[in-house]
Write an enzyme that holds these catalytic residues in place. Structure first.
Site, PDB file in Angstrom:
ATOM      1  N   HIS A 269      -7.824  -1.780   5.425  1.00  0.00           N
ATOM      2  CA  HIS A 269      -6.904  -0.807   6.009  1.00  0.00           C
ATOM      3  C   HIS A 269      -7.467   0.588   5.740  1.00  0.00           C
ATOM      4  O   HIS A 269      -8.556   0.734   5.185  1.00  0.00           O
ATOM      5  CB  HIS A 269      -5.497  -0.977   5.433  1.00  0.00           C
ATOM      6  CG  HIS A 269      -4.437  -0.196   6.162  1.00  0.00           C
ATOM      7  ND1 HIS A 269      -4.359  -0.155   7.534  1.00  0.00           N
ATOM      8  CD2 HIS A 269      -3.413   0.577   5.712  1.00  0.00           C
ATOM      9  CE1 HIS A 269      -3.335   0.597   7.893  1.00  0.00           C
ATOM     10  NE2 HIS A 269      -2.752   1.075   6.803  1.00  0.00           N
TER      11      HIS A 269
ATOM     12  N   ASP B 154       5.690   4.519   5.360  1.00  0.00           N
ATOM     13  CA  ASP B 154       6.582   3.559   6.010  1.00  0.00           C
ATOM     14  C   ASP B 154       6.706   2.255   5.231  1.00  0.00           C
ATOM     15  O   ASP B 154       7.445   1.347   5.638  1.00  0.00           O
ATOM     16  CB  ASP B 154       6.135   3.285   7.457  1.00  0.00           C
ATOM     17  CG  ASP B 154       4.719   2.775   7.570  1.00  0.00           C
ATOM     18  OD1 ASP B 154       3.905   3.062   6.673  1.00  0.00           O
ATOM     19  OD2 ASP B 154       4.406   2.083   8.571  1.00  0.00           O
ATOM     20  N   HIS B 155       6.007   2.164   4.101  1.00  0.00           N
ATOM     21  CA  HIS B 155       6.118   1.000   3.219  1.00  0.00           C
ATOM     22  C   HIS B 155       6.646   1.382   1.837  1.00  0.00           C
ATOM     23  O   HIS B 155       6.835   0.507   0.994  1.00  0.00           O
ATOM     24  CB  HIS B 155       4.758   0.327   3.055  1.00  0.00           C
ATOM     25  CG  HIS B 155       4.220  -0.236   4.330  1.00  0.00           C
ATOM     26  ND1 HIS B 155       4.171  -1.593   4.601  1.00  0.00           N
ATOM     27  CD2 HIS B 155       3.714   0.377   5.437  1.00  0.00           C
ATOM     28  CE1 HIS B 155       3.658  -1.788   5.812  1.00  0.00           C
ATOM     29  NE2 HIS B 155       3.366  -0.613   6.332  1.00  0.00           N
TER      30      HIS B 155
ATOM     31  N   HIS C 230       1.302   3.903   1.999  1.00  0.00           N
ATOM     32  CA  HIS C 230       1.739   4.636   3.181  1.00  0.00           C
ATOM     33  C   HIS C 230       3.263   4.736   3.189  1.00  0.00           C
ATOM     34  O   HIS C 230       3.964   3.809   2.763  1.00  0.00           O
ATOM     35  CB  HIS C 230       1.250   3.954   4.459  1.00  0.00           C
ATOM     36  CG  HIS C 230      -0.152   4.357   4.833  1.00  0.00           C
ATOM     37  ND1 HIS C 230      -0.964   3.575   5.626  1.00  0.00           N
ATOM     38  CD2 HIS C 230      -0.881   5.468   4.526  1.00  0.00           C
ATOM     39  CE1 HIS C 230      -2.135   4.182   5.791  1.00  0.00           C
ATOM     40  NE2 HIS C 230      -2.110   5.323   5.129  1.00  0.00           N
TER      41      HIS C 230
ATOM     42  N   ASP D 220      -0.514  -3.793   5.723  1.00  0.00           N
ATOM     43  CA  ASP D 220      -1.203  -3.382   6.949  1.00  0.00           C
ATOM     44  C   ASP D 220      -2.687  -3.723   6.832  1.00  0.00           C
ATOM     45  O   ASP D 220      -3.302  -3.525   5.777  1.00  0.00           O
ATOM     46  CB  ASP D 220      -1.061  -1.882   7.155  1.00  0.00           C
ATOM     47  CG  ASP D 220       0.358  -1.491   7.548  1.00  0.00           C
ATOM     48  OD1 ASP D 220       1.224  -2.382   7.590  1.00  0.00           O
ATOM     49  OD2 ASP D 220       0.588  -0.293   7.801  1.00  0.00           O
TER      50      ASP D 220
ATOM     51  N   HIS E 107       5.786  -5.519  11.880  1.00  0.00           N
ATOM     52  CA  HIS E 107       5.113  -4.218  11.902  1.00  0.00           C
ATOM     53  C   HIS E 107       4.646  -3.878  13.318  1.00  0.00           C
ATOM     54  O   HIS E 107       3.481  -3.600  13.565  1.00  0.00           O
ATOM     55  CB  HIS E 107       3.928  -4.217  10.921  1.00  0.00           C
ATOM     56  CG  HIS E 107       3.457  -2.830  10.577  1.00  0.00           C
ATOM     57  ND1 HIS E 107       2.503  -2.174  11.320  1.00  0.00           N
ATOM     58  CD2 HIS E 107       3.793  -1.980   9.583  1.00  0.00           C
ATOM     59  CE1 HIS E 107       2.270  -0.983  10.794  1.00  0.00           C
ATOM     60  NE2 HIS E 107       3.041  -0.838   9.731  1.00  0.00           N
TER      61      HIS E 107
ATOM     62  N   HIS F 199       0.855  -1.187   0.000  1.00  0.00           N
ATOM     63  CA  HIS F 199       0.000   0.000   0.000  1.00  0.00           C
ATOM     64  C   HIS F 199       0.890   1.236   0.000  1.00  0.00           C
ATOM     65  O   HIS F 199       2.114   1.136   0.127  1.00  0.00           O
ATOM     66  CB  HIS F 199      -0.977  -0.017   1.177  1.00  0.00           C
ATOM     67  CG  HIS F 199      -0.342   0.033   2.531  1.00  0.00           C
ATOM     68  ND1 HIS F 199       0.417  -0.995   3.041  1.00  0.00           N
ATOM     69  CD2 HIS F 199      -0.355   1.000   3.498  1.00  0.00           C
ATOM     70  CE1 HIS F 199       0.840  -0.688   4.254  1.00  0.00           C
ATOM     71  NE2 HIS F 199       0.389   0.527   4.551  1.00  0.00           N
TER      72      HIS F 199
END
Length: 380
Positions: free
Chosen positions: A191, A65-66, A63, A262, A324, A61
Site C-alpha cells: 500500500h 478512513d481506518h 490512514h 488497503d 472498501h 494502517h
C-alpha cells in the site's frame, strides 16, 4: 462467530456508506474490532454488538478512513462502563489491547492527552515494526515522528513492540498472540503506507460430550465431565476407568479468518494461509475499483475486485467478502442516468472465480456474516 461490517466505503463517509470498520463477535460474546474509521461509534450502535465487550482492536494502517474514529470510540466505551473507581477496583478494571503499525501509540496518546480524556479502562498498545519493503521510495520526504512518546497516558499499560519474524524461505510475519483459543499473526501487504493483514487461526476444540453414554457407563453429570472435555481420564465410584475417547467426539477444527487492510497486492501475506492445511474460511479484501480502473487502483495502492478474487483463489478461501468501495459506486454517473453500484464489482469477481468453489459477497454497511461451523453451512 459473526462478522459485522460497520463501514464499507473508502476515503470518507457518505449517506450510504461509512468508512472502514468491522467487528468480529466471538462465541463467548467478546468483540474484536478491525479498523475504526470516522463514525464507527455510531455504526456499532446499529448492530447487536456491545461496545463494552470490545477487548481487542486491530488497526491495519494509519490512514484516516481506518483510524480517525478510534479516540471517540475509546472515550465512548469509557463513558458507558458506568462503574465507580471502587467498583472497578473490586471487579477488575477492563483492559483493551490494540494492535497496529508503529505510530499508533503516538496517535492514541496525542489525541487522548490533548483532549484531556481520562478512561475508565486500561489499554495496551502493541506496535508492529514494518519491514523495508513496506515503505515507498519517497517516504522520507514527509518528516513524521512515528516513535512512541516518552510518557504514558494515565490509563495506559505497558504494551510491546513487535518485530517481524522470518522463516527459512525469507517470508516474514508478526506474531500477535497465542492463547488457549486463538493463534493470531499479521502479514504485510502493499500500500502507500505500511499496511497489514491479520490472520486469525482458531484452535481446534474438543468434540461433543455424549452425556447419555456417560450415564450408561455409570458416570453421573458433574465436574468429571469437564475433565473429560479437557482430555483427561476419570474413574467412576465403582472403579471403572473412562477415557475421553469413550464419550467425547472428534476434535472440532477451528476456523481461519483473514482480514486485510488497503492493498494493491496482498501476496506477501499468502504464505501465512497457504501453509495452513485447512485453508481459509473467510477473507475480507478491499475492492476499491472495477477492472476498467486498474491503473488508478495501482496508482493509489488499491485493488480491483478481480485482483481480490485472484488472491482469494490463491489462499483456497471458502468465502470472499469485498469491501472498501470507491464512492463512485452507488453514485449516479455524470454521463448516464444509470447508477453505478457494487454489482459491477461482484460480477467481475465472480467471473474471475469461475470454476472454483469460492463464494463471494459485496458487503453493505451493517451486513452480518455468520461464520459457519460445518461445511454444509458453507455451501448455503
Amino acid at each position: 462467530m459473526k462478522l459485522y461490517f460497520l463501514g464499507t466505503g473508502s476515503s470518507y463517509p457518505t449517506r450510504k456508506r461509512g468508512v472502514s470498520a468491522a467487528a468480529l463477535q466471538l462465541d463467548d460474546g467478546s468483540v474484536w474490532l478491525f479498523d475504526c474509521g470516522e463514525g464507527t461509534q455510531i455504526q456499532v450502535q446499529k448492530v447487536t454488538v456491545s461496545r463494552q465487550r470490545i477487548n481487542k482492536i486491530f488497526i491495519t494502517h494509519l490512514h484516516g478512513d481506518h483510524l480517525f474514529g478510534l479516540p471517540g470510540l475509546l472515550c465512548t466505551i469509557s463513558s458507558q462502563i458506568g462503574m465507580s473507581k471502587e467498583e472497578l477496583e473490586a471487579k477488575g478494571t477492563p483492559v483493551v489491547d490494540l494492535y497496529g503499525p508503529q505510530g499508533l501509540r503516538r496517535f492514541v496518546y496525542t489525541s487522548l492527552s490533548l483532549s484531556r480524556s481520562p478512561l475508565q479502562f486500561k489499554y495496551r498498545i502493541h506496535e508492529l515494526v514494518p519491514v523495508k519493503d513496506q515503505y515507498l521510495e519517497n517516504w522520507d520526504e514527509w518528516d513524521v515522528d512515528h516513535s512512541a512518546p516518552s510518557v504514558t497516558h494515565p490509563s495506559e499499560l505497558p504494551g510491546s513492540l513487535i518485530c517481524p519474524d522470518e522463516d527459512s524461505d525469507g517470508n516474514v510475519h508478526w506474531k500477535l498472540f497465542d492463547d488457549d483459543n486463538w493463534y493470531a499473526v499479521a502479514g504485510w501487504i502493499h500500500h502507500r503506507v505500511p499496511s497489514f493483514g491479520f490472520v486469525l487461526n482458531e484452535k481446534s476444540r474438543p468434540g461433543t460430550l455424549d452425556k447419555n453414554k456417560l450415564i450408561e457407563l455409570g458416570l453421573p453429570p458433574g465436574p468429571a465431565y469437564g475433565q473429560l472435555k479437557k482430555g483427561k481420564s476419570v474413574t467412576t465410584e465403582d472403579g471403572k476407568l473412562i477415557t475421553p475417547d469413550m464419550a467425547v467426539g472428534s476434535m472440532i477444527p477451528g476456523k481461519t479468518l483473514v482480514i486485510l487492510g488497503d492493498t494493491s497486492d496482498a501476496s506477501p501475506l499468502a504464505h501465512l494461509v497457504s501453509s495452513n492445511d485447512r485453508g481459509c474460511d473467510v477473507v475480507v479484501h478491499e475492492a476499491t475499483f472495477d477492472e476498467s480502473l486498474k491503473e488508478k487502483a495501482a496508482e493509489f495502492g488499491h485493488s480491483t475486485s478481480s485482483q481480490a478474487a485472484e488472491f482469494a483463489k490463491s489462499i483456497n478461501a471458502k468465502m470472499l467478502i469485498l469491501n472498501h468501495f470507491s464512492q463512485r459506486y452507488g453514485r449516479v454517473s455524470e454521463d448516464s442516468q444509470n447508477e453505478e453500484t457494487v454489482a459491477i464489482l461482484e460480477q467481475e469477481a465472480k467471473k474471475a472465480l469461475e470454476g472454483t468453489s469460492v463464494h463471494i459477497k459485496c458487503a453493505e454497511d451493517l451486513f452480518t456474516y455468520e461464520i459457519p461451523r460445518t461445511s454444509r453451512e458453507v455451501s448455503k
